[in-house]
Design a protein around this motif. Structure first.
Motif, mmCIF file in Angstrom:
data_model
loop_
_atom_site.group_PDB
_atom_site.id
_atom_site.type_symbol
_atom_site.label_atom_id
_atom_site.label_comp_id
_atom_site.label_asym_id
_atom_site.label_seq_id
_atom_site.Cartn_x
_atom_site.Cartn_y
_atom_site.Cartn_z
ATOM 1 N N SER A 642 43.909 24.569 50.764
ATOM 2 C CA SER A 642 42.456 24.494 50.576
ATOM 3 C C SER A 642 42.002 23.049 50.377
ATOM 4 N N GLU A 643 42.684 22.292 49.480
ATOM 5 C CA GLU A 643 42.227 20.922 49.221
ATOM 6 C C GLU A 643 42.511 20.037 50.446
ATOM 7 N N VAL A 644 43.793 19.976 50.831
ATOM 8 C CA VAL A 644 44.177 19.154 51.993
ATOM 9 C C VAL A 644 44.685 20.106 53.066
ATOM 10 N N PRO A 645 43.934 20.302 54.160
ATOM 11 C CA PRO A 645 44.429 21.231 55.177
ATOM 12 C C PRO A 645 45.722 20.707 55.806
ATOM 13 N N SER A 646 46.616 21.612 56.136
ATOM 14 C CA SER A 646 47.907 21.196 56.687
ATOM 15 C C SER A 646 48.336 22.213 57.725
ATOM 16 N N THR A 647 49.020 21.733 58.773
ATOM 17 C CA THR A 647 49.531 22.686 59.778
ATOM 18 C C THR A 647 51.022 22.930 59.586
ATOM 19 N N GLY A 648 51.504 22.754 58.354
ATOM 20 C CA GLY A 648 52.873 23.195 58.063
ATOM 21 C C GLY A 648 53.942 22.119 58.019
ATOM 22 N N GLU A 649 53.622 20.864 58.415
ATOM 23 C CA GLU A 649 54.679 19.838 58.411
ATOM 24 C C GLU A 649 55.136 19.527 56.986
ATOM 25 N N GLU A 650 54.144 19.345 56.085
ATOM 26 C CA GLU A 650 54.500 18.969 54.709
ATOM 27 C C GLU A 650 55.262 20.100 54.021
ATOM 28 N N GLU A 651 54.779 21.356 54.185
ATOM 29 C CA GLU A 651 55.446 22.503 53.544
ATOM 30 C C GLU A 651 56.884 22.640 54.065
ATOM 31 N N SER A 652 57.051 22.455 55.381
ATOM 32 C CA SER A 652 58.406 22.571 55.942
ATOM 33 C C SER A 652 59.324 21.520 55.340
ATOM 34 N N LEU A 653 58.772 20.324 55.154
ATOM 35 C CA LEU A 653 59.595 19.238 54.609
ATOM 36 C C LEU A 653 60.058 19.582 53.192
ATOM 37 N N VAL A 676 84.448 25.494 50.092
ATOM 38 C CA VAL A 676 83.383 25.698 51.087
ATOM 39 C C VAL A 676 83.633 24.741 52.249
ATOM 40 N N THR A 677 83.656 25.252 53.498
ATOM 41 C CA THR A 677 83.902 24.346 54.637
ATOM 42 C C THR A 677 82.602 23.951 55.325
ATOM 43 N N ALA A 678 81.565 24.773 55.213
ATOM 44 C CA ALA A 678 80.294 24.408 55.864
ATOM 45 C C ALA A 678 79.154 25.156 55.213
ATOM 46 N N VAL A 679 78.001 24.483 55.068
ATOM 47 C CA VAL A 679 76.777 25.158 54.632
ATOM 48 C C VAL A 679 75.754 24.927 55.743
ATOM 49 N N GLN A 680 75.243 26.016 56.328
ATOM 50 C CA GLN A 680 74.317 25.871 57.452
ATOM 51 C C GLN A 680 73.062 26.695 57.237
ATOM 52 N N GLY A 681 71.907 26.096 57.545
ATOM 53 C CA GLY A 681 70.655 26.844 57.481
ATOM 54 C C GLY A 681 70.541 27.746 58.699
ATOM 55 N N ALA A 682 69.993 28.944 58.513
ATOM 56 C CA ALA A 682 69.842 29.853 59.661
ATOM 57 C C ALA A 682 68.470 30.495 59.610
ATOM 58 N N HIS A 683 67.456 29.686 59.309
ATOM 59 C CA HIS A 683 66.120 30.256 59.174
ATOM 60 C C HIS A 683 65.127 29.323 59.870
ATOM 61 N N PRO A 684 64.092 29.880 60.548
ATOM 62 C CA PRO A 684 63.143 29.004 61.264
ATOM 63 C C PRO A 684 62.497 27.934 60.374
ATOM 64 N N ALA A 685 62.322 28.225 59.069
ATOM 65 C CA ALA A 685 61.677 27.225 58.201
ATOM 66 C C ALA A 685 62.525 25.960 58.110
ATOM 67 N N LEU A 686 63.838 26.087 58.328
ATOM 68 C CA LEU A 686 64.727 24.922 58.200
ATOM 69 C C LEU A 686 64.786 24.119 59.490
ATOM 70 N N ARG A 687 64.081 24.570 60.551
ATOM 71 C CA ARG A 687 63.982 23.762 61.778
ATOM 72 C C ARG A 687 62.513 23.464 62.074
ATOM 73 N N TYR A 688 61.651 23.616 61.044
ATOM 74 C CA TYR A 688 60.221 23.275 61.130
ATOM 75 C C TYR A 688 59.428 24.205 62.056
ATOM 76 N N THR A 689 59.950 25.401 62.372
ATOM 77 C CA THR A 689 59.216 26.234 63.333
ATOM 78 C C THR A 689 58.703 27.541 62.739
ATOM 79 N N GLN A 690 58.790 27.715 61.392
ATOM 80 C CA GLN A 690 58.239 28.930 60.787
ATOM 81 C C GLN A 690 56.712 28.850 60.838
ATOM 82 N N VAL A 691 56.037 29.915 61.324
ATOM 83 C CA VAL A 691 54.586 29.844 61.544
ATOM 84 C C VAL A 691 53.880 29.398 60.260
ATOM 85 N N PHE A 692 54.154 30.104 59.155
ATOM 86 C CA PHE A 692 53.620 29.668 57.861
ATOM 87 C C PHE A 692 54.822 29.437 56.961
#
Length: 1141
Positions: A642-653, A676-692
């Motif tokens: 509401s205060e600063v409109p954003s298209t999701g870049e800041e939230e994704s970061l 642990v041998t590897a930790v990997q993200g598997a969600h669209p938010a972690l590649r900046y492509t989640q709609v919201f």
């Protein structure tokens, strides 16, 4: 350009006509078949003898094969070129129609009656039904005029040269004004252009009485108002197939070219302004544009002779010109004021032939390539070129031409600059397009023919940002402010074209390093009826400007200028006016600087808008209300905050940073039995492509009941559904070890034990609230929910192994193993690859979000899944041909819709070359294996470097019918959106492309908005919102009680409906705050089936004779929809127009 089916007539040796359908094929004779019968000839294949079939190729055939191999990437390109040339060439029938109509017009024009001599300003001899095609400003000029039959009538231009092409067939006819109508001094003060316009009006008046002419309209040659033309069409049904353009010309050599030198003046200030001035003729400002438009009328016959001499020596000349015209037409560069028209195209090829840069024996394809190569490497704004071999002593030098014009290309006479009206920006655009095209021709992985000659490039889909100047009448005050009186005289009062070059220079200076290219639309040639007055200059459509941005610099809010004491500082202050101020920087420098507004990325993207509106207001008196900026109109549907409109870049970061922190902590955990041998993200938010993207939440405890044993917050019955909390999936791979069991159930137990252990360690060391489950571990951190899944790399293999009754080990692929591999191997890999793509192209994520928002809004998100959509968008950045990679979310979204709607999914795989791992040979192999097993492959086939054979992302969906529907809706959305964006007079908003048509569905289930947790994300969110148990404000917490994660009643209800009634219907819903679920009955489900006691749920029994059959009981099914969704379903609307109970 639309491809039409063509009947290819073979050589008579190969095919022969047969009069009857059923006649046996006759042996071919090597003679021309009789053209006797009028009825359509039917061709049959000929049975050739063995010797004929295996005859060695002739020398000519060998030559053609060698040429196809060496010049074209493949013989297919050669065939495509030939087919295209057939498509644009005029048929013999069309040529006959043109010839007969031209003859008719010529006969009519020779009978023009004489009229008595009157003053030029006296129009009493003209009937009131015909107006003069000229804006008479100032009103009066000296001279006498009378009508007389033309001295001669000749065909000029492309038609007599044989280089006229479809679709807009223009045939030029030059009518010579008799010498006694003109006077040698008529070049002064518009006397000649006015007499020329009067002569055209006289011709129009004579032709109005004839029934052999269809429609008559006036136009201007390439938008030049001093050169009106008369457009004639034939009266019959061919009226739209071609147009004859009548030009009035002076007798050859009537005016001395030296009087029309670009440094001479032919419009006197005193006459133009009506004010007494003390100017002598020497001190008058030069009028180069006026002079060149008069000169242009003197030379068309000489140009025709020159071109016919050159083209007769080169057999492929006409085809080369045709290909170049098609290339220009697709880029909207071939029509309008200052365009690169067909005439310039022919002259360019003539220049290359006469300077021996191309040879007479080259093919059309080589002519095209060499022309593009020449355009890409030669800057005519700096080094002009001339066709004049030995110009006379009065001809201007190239330097004199450069002083007067922005682009210089001199004709064979040495006196006329053929590019007089072209702006430097248009030529730079031409250069840019040519160099981009050359790169794509040379790239074997790009289908050059299709992308460069068959794909249109409208400005809205080519430029990253577009803006329009709407009220063109405001440019009058710009001319005043910029002090352009002499230029305005030169352009005969056309203030739009007078101000344009200055506005372009101003914007180029202000935008400087932020853009690669600034382009502008070419004003279309005005057309008006002969009964009407000539339209005013402001009557043309708005001027559109396109920006091709440099993503790394375009969004910078700081414009840093020269140091305060440097001589350049004054120029900087003059350019930016009051916005420029002295600032001190961290490196100690004190410099001039301009700071623009913008906090979030979506505001910074519009910094070019602030620059443009500021400069136009400051220097050209164009108010902000006249500038319509179309850079980011579509972005509204993915805006939040509401205060600063954003298209999701800041939230994704924020999400990515929180995940990175969690990942480091998992790596450092001590006390686990295996590391642990590897930790990997598997969600669209972690590649900046989640709609919201998930936003950090702080829960309001009073909204929930507390559940003591497992420290959870349970939603209260009477309250609205709580805010939805997205689980962000993280895959945690454990090292291999001999201790891992080989039994699927035992592996699951060990995984569950790991989840418990990880949860305890995270709680102990980092105070995170954790909840372990057999399949995953939920971690509440920074107001975000992370869902950690432990993975063991051999588990999919174990799931594929089984022991048969004989005790042998059998390995068989199955759904379960594929799903596990997808979740733990392929998705994490895709996420990290696309995360890398986002680092290269800053707007990749925003384009994905827009594309998926559209898919969701149109109810397609179950058919084109998140991963599929992300890959489709990735292909726009990795293979952008014929464009450059998108530089703004909006242009990327428009190209996404274009890709969806126009890609040939049936016959081609879409290859997404992630990390550039595929070579040209891999492309060929993918294509071949695709064609070999087309029937068994998914209908939408997407190949990636790790998946060239199966297209695993689209294996389950979409189906043929759904893909067809998606393509139709995408094409319609693209058409509507581009119209909305380019046409400011539209009443609807741009969201119209996001509102789905509901009339195609059979049942619509309306949901209670109170129970839709993502309501605020809807395309049209309601004015009233519900409290969802979240407190705004201060920092989020990591400890405390755990809210309910992944609770969305809508998706749970949808899953239940699909499970219960998936055999009867398809269910669709917008996952982002949609308040309807739409239902489509499956036609096959309503065919009666024989009665079985096991299959009677939701079916009614019908007995006919002694047979009982069952059909679905629709009323009961609709009642079940209500019952299953009690509390969530508001109403069920049955659309019975299309079906009945």
């Amino acid at each position: 350009m639309k491809k039409k089916k063509q009947v290819v007539t073979e050589e008579p040796a190969e095919m022969i006509p047969s009069e009857e359908e059923n006649e046996a094929p006759i042996k071919a004779k090597r003679s021309k078949p009789d053209a006797g019968g009028e009825e359509e000839v039917v061709y049959h294949p000929v049975k050739l003898s063995r010797n004929d079939l295996y005859r060695p190729p002739t020398a000519e055939e060998l030559n053609q094969l060698k040429e196809a191999e060496s010049l074209f990437h493949c013989s297919l390109l050669k065939m495509q070129m030939e087919e295209l040339l057939k498509e644009v060439a005029l048929s013999e029938r069309r040529k006959q129609q043109i010839d007969s109509f031209v003859q008719t017009v010529t006969k009519l024009l020779q009978t023009v009656p004489d009229s008595p001599e009157v003053e030029v300003s006296d129009l009493s001899w003209l009937s009131s039904a015909v107006k003069v095609p000229f804006l008479l400003v100032p009103k009066i000029t000296k001279g006498k005029f009378h009508m007389a039959p033309p001295a001669s009538i000749d065909l000029i231009g492309s038609y007599p040269l044989g280089i006229c092409t479809k679709p807009h067939v223009m045939v030029d006819l030059a009518v010579t004004i008799p010498a006694d109508v003109l006077h040698p001094k008529d070049v002064v003060n518009q006397r000649y252009p006015r007499k020329r316009a009067l002569y055209l009006a006289g011709l129009a008046q004579h032709l109005t009485s004839s029934s052999e002419i269809g429609t008559m309209r006036y136009s201007c040659l390439h938008g030049n108002r001093l050169r009106p033309v008369l457009l004639l069409t034939p009266p019959d049904k061919n009226s739209s197939s071609f147009t004859v353009r009548v030009h009035a010309c002076p007798p050859p050599g009537f005016f001395k070219p030296s009087r029309l030198h670009p440094e001479r003046n032919n419009i006197r200030t005193e006459w133009y302004t009506g004010l007494q001035t003390s100017h002598s003729e020497i001190s008058e400002p030069p009028t180069p544009h006026y002079n060149s438009s008069v000169l242009g009328d003197l030379l068309p016959r000489a140009h025709l002779q020159f071109l016919s001499a050159v083209s007769s020596q080169c057999s492929a000349f006409a085809d080369g010109v045709a290909l170049l015209k098609v290339w220009l037409r697709q880029r909207e560069l071939n029509q309008g004021t200052g365009c690169f028209n067909g005439f310039l195209t022919s002259m360019l090829l003539a220049y290359l032939l006469t300077t021996h840069r191309i040879s007479n024996t080259m093919t059309a394809y080589q002519l095209l390539r060499n022309s593009l190569n020449f355009l890409a490497s030669t800057d005519l704004t700096v080094n002009g070129i001339s066709l004049a071999r030995d110009p006379d002593s009065t001809a201007p030098s190239l330097a004199e031409f450069h002083n007067a014009f922005q682009v210089v290309f001199v004709d064979p006479s040495g006196h006329l600059n053929m590019c007089a009206d072209m702006t430097a920006c248009t030529y730079k655009q031409l250069q840019h397009e040519a160099s981009v095209s050359m790169q794509f021709w040379d790239n074997p992985t790009v289908d050059g023919f299709h992308s460069l000659l068959m794909t249109p490039k409208p400005m809205i889909r080519t430029s990253d940002h577009v803006f329009q100047l709407c009220e063109l009448v405001k440019l009058q005050s710009s001319c005043k402010k910029l002090n352009l009186l002499s230029e305005l005289m030169d352009h005969s009062g056309n203030y739009v074209h007078t101000a344009l070059p200055f506005i372009l220079t101003l914007l180029q200076r202000g935008l400087d390093q932020r853009i690669h290219l600034l382009t502008h639309s070419l004003s279309p040639d005005p057309e008006w009826s002969v009964e009407c007055e000539a339209p005013k200059y402001k009557a043309q459509p708005p001027l559109s400007f396109g920006l091709l941005l440099r993503p790394e610099l375009a969004a910078s809010v700081l414009e840093r200028g020269p140091p305060a004491d440097s001589p350049k500082a004054a120029a900087f202050r003059q350019l930016w006016g009051p916005r420029s101020e002295l600032r001190r920087f961290q490196d100690g420098a004190i410099t001039e600087a301009v700071l623009w507004d913008g906090e979030s990325m979506c505001q910074k993207r519009l910094v070019p808008k602030q620059i443009i509106t500021h400069l136009l207001q400051l220097h050209a008196d164009i108010p902000e209300s006249c500038v319509r900026y179309v850079g980011a109109m579509v972005d509204d549907v993915i805006k939040s905050g509401s205060e600063v409109p954003s298209t999701g870049e800041e939230e994704s970061l924020v999400v990515v940073q929180s995940y990175d922190d969690l990942s480091r902590k998992l790596w450092r955990l001590e006390g686990l039995p295996l590391s642990v041998t590897a930790v990997q993200g598997a969600h669209p938010a972690l590649r900046y492509t989640q709609v919201f993207p998930p936003q950090p939440l702080k829960t309001d405890y009073s909204f929930f009941d507390k559940e003591k044993t497992c420290r959870s917050l349970v939603p209260k019955e009477d309250k609205p559904c709580p805010a939805y909390i997205t689980p962000i999936t993280v895959i945690c791979h454990m090292e291999g070890s001999g201790k891992w069991p080989h039994d699927r159930l035992a592996i699951r137990h060990i995984r569950a034990a790991f989840h418990i252990q990880l949860g305890e360690l995270l709680r102990k060391h980092h105070k995170y609230t954790c909840r372990p489950c057999p399949t995953h571990l939920d971690v509440w951190k920074d107001g975000l929910a992370f869902r950690i899944q432990v993975a063991y790399h051999r588990e999919p293999q174990v799931l594929r192994e089984s022991v048969n009754p004989d005790g042998l080990l059998v390995v068989r692929d199955n759904e379960e193993a594929q799903a596990l591999e997808m979740a733990t191997v392929h998705k994490p890999l895709l996420t990290s690859t696309l995360h890398g793509l986002q680092q290269q192209h800053p707007c990749f994520g925003a384009v994905c979000r827009l594309a998926k928002r559209w898919l969701g809004a149109q109810l397609f998100s179950d058919d084109i899944t998140e991963d599929t959509a992300d890959l489709l968008v990735a292909s726009l950045f990795l293979q952008p041909a014929p464009f450059t990679p998108p530089g703004s979310p909006q242009v990327g979204f428009l190209r996404f819709l274009h890709l969806l709607s126009s890609f040939d999914w049936r016959n081609n795989p879409l290859v997404v070359n992630l990390n550039n791992q595929l070579t040209a040979a891999d492309y060929t192999e993918i294509k071949n294996s695709f064609m070999a097993s087309r029937e068994s492959l998914p209908v939408m086939f997407i190949a990636t470097p790790k998946d060239t054979k199966l297209s695993m992302w689209t294996r389950r969906a979409p189906s043929v019918q759904m893909l067809q529907r998606v393509m139709t809706v995408a094409a319609e959305s693209l058409k509507v959106l581009e119209q909305q964006l380019m046409d400011g007079s539209q009443l609807q908003d741009v969201k119209v492309a996001m509102r789905p048509p509901l009339e195609v569905y059979d049942v619509v289930i309306h949901l209670n908005p109170k129970q839709v947790p993502l309501l605020s994300q809807a395309v049209d969110p309601p004015a009233v919102t519900f409290s969802r148990g979240v407190t705004t404000g201060s920092a989020t917490q990591s400890g405390g009680s755990l809210p309910v994660i992944d609770y969305n009643p809508v998706s749970l209800y949808l899953a239940e409906l699909r499970e219960a009634f998936g055999d009867l219907a398809l269910f669709f819903c917008d996952p982002y705050g949609g308040t309807v679920i739409t239902v489509l009955w499956k036609p096959k489900a309503f065919v009666p089936v024989p009665f079985k006691t096991s299959q009677v749920s939701a079916r009614s029994v019908e007995v006919t004779g002694d047979e009982a059959s069952t059909v679905p009981n629709v009323e009961a099914v609709l009642e079940d929809f209500r019952t299953m969704g009690k509390g969530l379903v508001k109403s069920v609307e049955a659309r019975t127009e299309k079906w009945a109970f």
